[in-house]
Design a protein around this motif. Structure first.
Motif, mmCIF file in Angstrom:
data_model
loop_
_atom_site.group_PDB
_atom_site.id
_atom_site.type_symbol
_atom_site.label_atom_id
_atom_site.label_comp_id
_atom_site.label_asym_id
_atom_site.label_seq_id
_atom_site.Cartn_x
_atom_site.Cartn_y
_atom_site.Cartn_z
ATOM 1 N N TYR B 78 -29.611 10.979 -43.925
ATOM 2 C CA TYR B 78 -28.261 11.467 -43.614
ATOM 3 C C TYR B 78 -28.314 12.311 -42.349
ATOM 4 O O TYR B 78 -29.337 12.930 -42.044
ATOM 5 C CB TYR B 78 -27.732 12.366 -44.741
ATOM 6 C CG TYR B 78 -27.410 11.635 -46.017
ATOM 7 C CD1 TYR B 78 -26.162 11.053 -46.219
ATOM 8 C CD2 TYR B 78 -28.359 11.552 -47.034
ATOM 9 C CE1 TYR B 78 -25.867 10.386 -47.405
ATOM 10 C CE2 TYR B 78 -28.074 10.891 -48.221
ATOM 11 C CZ TYR B 78 -26.826 10.308 -48.397
ATOM 12 O OH TYR B 78 -26.532 9.649 -49.555
ATOM 13 N N GLU B 93 -24.367 8.437 -43.264
ATOM 14 C CA GLU B 93 -25.419 7.902 -44.140
ATOM 15 C C GLU B 93 -25.963 6.624 -43.491
ATOM 16 O O GLU B 93 -25.195 5.707 -43.164
ATOM 17 C CB GLU B 93 -24.818 7.579 -45.518
ATOM 18 C CG GLU B 93 -25.806 6.978 -46.484
ATOM 19 C CD GLU B 93 -25.124 6.530 -47.780
ATOM 20 O OE1 GLU B 93 -23.932 6.830 -47.996
ATOM 21 O OE2 GLU B 93 -25.793 5.830 -48.568
ATOM 22 N N PRO B 141 -24.466 11.314 -51.400
ATOM 23 C CA PRO B 141 -23.293 11.305 -50.520
ATOM 24 C C PRO B 141 -22.213 12.245 -51.038
ATOM 25 O O PRO B 141 -22.202 12.570 -52.236
ATOM 26 C CB PRO B 141 -22.835 9.845 -50.584
ATOM 27 C CG PRO B 141 -23.369 9.304 -51.855
ATOM 28 C CD PRO B 141 -24.649 10.018 -52.092
#
Lengths: 229, 195
Positions: B78, B93, B141
Motif C-alpha cells: 500500500y 493498493e 484496505p
C-alpha cells in the motif's frame, strides 16, 4: 548507503584475495542516444581503454599505455513490453598509438528486454561477428544488469544510483582449442543529472579464458557518460 | 508588435498549459520517520504495528509537496498519500493486473483499446479516496464506511492509434472503468543498462 557499499567491499575482497598482480585498465566512454522517427532510435558510443602500470619479467616498464579505441554505432527498434532489437557496428583499433595498430570490424545483433519500477533490470543477448586482420571469430554474449536508486523507490534527477551486472561471453571460431569462455562482473555507482544525463563509475572484474589452463583475469575501471541528443 | 505578441501568447497559453498537464512530473525523496509530519503520522499510527517494510517519502509534483508512506500490510503493498497540509489524500493498493478480479476490467480494456493500437499494463493500483472526516486509519484496505470513491491508476506502455511511438502513460479510471486522466510518464534513459 551502507548496504550498497557492503557487496562492493565483499566483491573487492573476494577477488583481491588471490594475491596476484593483475592488469588494470581504465575505460572512459561516451554514449550518445538519439530518438528517431517512430519506434526507432540510434546510439553511438566512443570507448577509449588505457592499461595502467605495465610490468614485464624485469619489472616496471611504463605508467600507462593506450590499449583500445572503439567506435560503436547502433540502430534500435522498440517492441512492446520494454523489448528492443538492435543492429550494431563497431570499429576498433588495438593499441592505437603504435606505428602499425591492429584493427577490427564487428557486426552485432542484439535483443534486450527489461522492466522494473525503481529497481530497473535489463537482460541483453548479443551475437557478434568479429573480423580481425588475420582472423574471424563469433561471440555470443548474455548480460544481466540492474540499477537501483540509493534513496527512494524511484530514481530522480540529482540522485545517485547503484548499478551492477554480470556478463557471460562465449567465443567460438570452429577451430579446435580456440573457443573460450569469459565472465565480466561489475558493480558501481551512477549519478542522474537534472538534464537526464547519467554518469556512471564501475569496477569490473574479468576472468578471461575460463575453464582452461591459460585462464587470466583483469580489473577494469569504467567511467561512462550517457546522454541523449 | 506588442499587441501581436500578446495575442499569440493568449492563443497559445491554454495549449501550453494543456501540454504541461499531460506530462507526469514527480520527484520522490526518502525521509526518516522523524521527518514525517506529526499530524500525518497520527492518522496511520494504528497501522504501523502490523505493517512491514514501512518507508516514508516526501514527494514533489505539479500540486506541490506531498508526503507518502509505503508499507506492506497483510501481504499487500500500500501507499498512503498526504497533501502539504498533512491531510489524507488517498490510499493506493498494488494489484496484479492478470490476477485481480474485483476491477472493471472489460470497461478499462475497452477504453484502452479506443486510445491505443497496442498496449501492455505494467502496473495497476486501486486508489481509495477517503472522506475528509477520517481521523485515523485502523486497517487496510480502508473500511467501506470511510471510502468516498474508488479509482484505478494504471501504468501502461502503449502505442496510440495513428502514432507509431511507444510511450509510457499513467491512466486514471473511475470505478466504472471510465477514463478520467491520461498523462505521459517521462522515463529515465536506460542506455547505461543496454549498451
Amino acid at each position: 548507503m551502507k548496504r550498497y557499499l557492503l557487496p562492493v567491499f565483499v566483491f573487492f575482497l573476494f577477488f583481491t584475495s588471490f594475491g596476484q598482480v593483475r592488469p588494470v585498465f581504465i575505460e572512459p566512454a561516451l554514449s550518445v542516444g538519439k530518438t528517431l522517427k517512430g519506434r526507432w532510435s540510434a546510439n553511438a558510443k566512443l570507448v577509449f581503454r588505457q592499461q595502467m602500470g605495465l610490468f614485464d619479467s624485469d619489472g616496471f616498464t611504463a605508467f600507462s599505455q593506450s590499449d583500445i579505441l572503439e567506435i560503436q554505432l547502433f540502430a534500435n527498434y522498440k517492441l512492446l513490453g520494454s523489448k528492443q532489437i538492435t543492429l550494431g557496428y563497431l570499429y576498433g583499433i588495438d593499441e592505437p598509438f603504435l606505428d602499425e595498430p591492429a584493427w577490427e570490424h564487428r557486426l552485432m545483433q542484439q535483443f534486450t528486454f527489461g522492466s522494473g519500477n525503481g529497481f530497473k533490470w535489463v537482460n541483453r543477448f548479443r551475437l557478434e561477428q568479429r573480423f580481425g586482420e588475420e582472423n574471424f571469430r563469433n561471440r555470443f554474449r548474455y548480460r544481466f544488469t540492474f540499477d537501483r536508486p540509493i534513496s527512494g523507490s524511484q530514481l530522480d534527477s540529482g540522485e545517485w544510483y547503484f548499478v551492477a551486472g554480470d556478463e557471460w561471453l562465449y567465443t567460438f571460431t570452429g577451430k579446435a582449442g580456440e573457443d573460450h569462455l569469459e565472465n565480466r562482473l561489475n558493480a558501481g555507482l551512477g549519478y542522474l543529472f537534472e538534464n537526464g544525463q547519467k554518469l556512471q563509475f564501475e569496477i569490473q572484474y574479468r576472468i578471461i579464458r575460463m575453464v582452461s589452463s591459460c585462464a587470466s583475469s583483469a580489473w577494469h575501471f569504467l567511467v561512462t557518460h550517457n546522454l541523449k541528443w | 508588435m506588442q499587441k501581436l505578441l500578446i495575442l499569440v501568447a493568449v492563443i497559445f497559453f491554454p495549449f501550453l498549459m494543456l501540454a504541461q498537464q499531460n506530462v507526469k512530473y514527480e520527484r520522490e525523496k526518502k525521509i526518516s520517520a522523524e521527518d514525517f509530519p506529526d499530524a500525518a503520522m497520527q492518522l496511520i499510527l494504528p497501522l504501523l504495528e502490523n505493517a512491514k517494510a514501512v518507508k516514508f517519502y516526501q514527494e514533489t509534483n505539479q500540486d506541490g509537496i506531498n508526503y507518502e508512506v509505503k508499507l506492506k500490510y497483510d501481504k499487500t503493498h500500500y501507499s498512503i498519500e498526504f497533501d502539504s497540509l498533512q491531510r489524507l489524500k488517498d490510499v493506493e493498493e498494488l494489484l496484479d493486473w492478470k490476477k485481480a478480479t474485483d476491477i472493471p476490467r472489460a470497461a478499462i480494456k475497452r477504453n484502452m483499446d479506443d486510445t491505443f493500437r497496442k498496449q501492455k499494463v505494467t502496473r495497476i493500483q486501486k486508489q481509495y479516496n477517503l472522506k475528509s472526516s477520517v481521523k485515523q486509519l485502523q486497517s487496510l484496505p480502508p473500511s467501506e464506511d470511510i471510502i468516498l470513491s474508488i479509482n484505478y491508476e494504471l501504468e501502461v506502455e502503449g502505442e496510440m492509434h495513428r502514432k507509431n511511438v511507444l510511450q509510457f502513460y499513467e491512466l486514471l479510471f473511475d470505478e466504472n472503468g471510465e477514463l478520467i486522466q491520461q498523462r505521459v510518464i517521462q522515463k529515465n534513459i536506460t542506455d547505461n543498462l543496454i549498451f
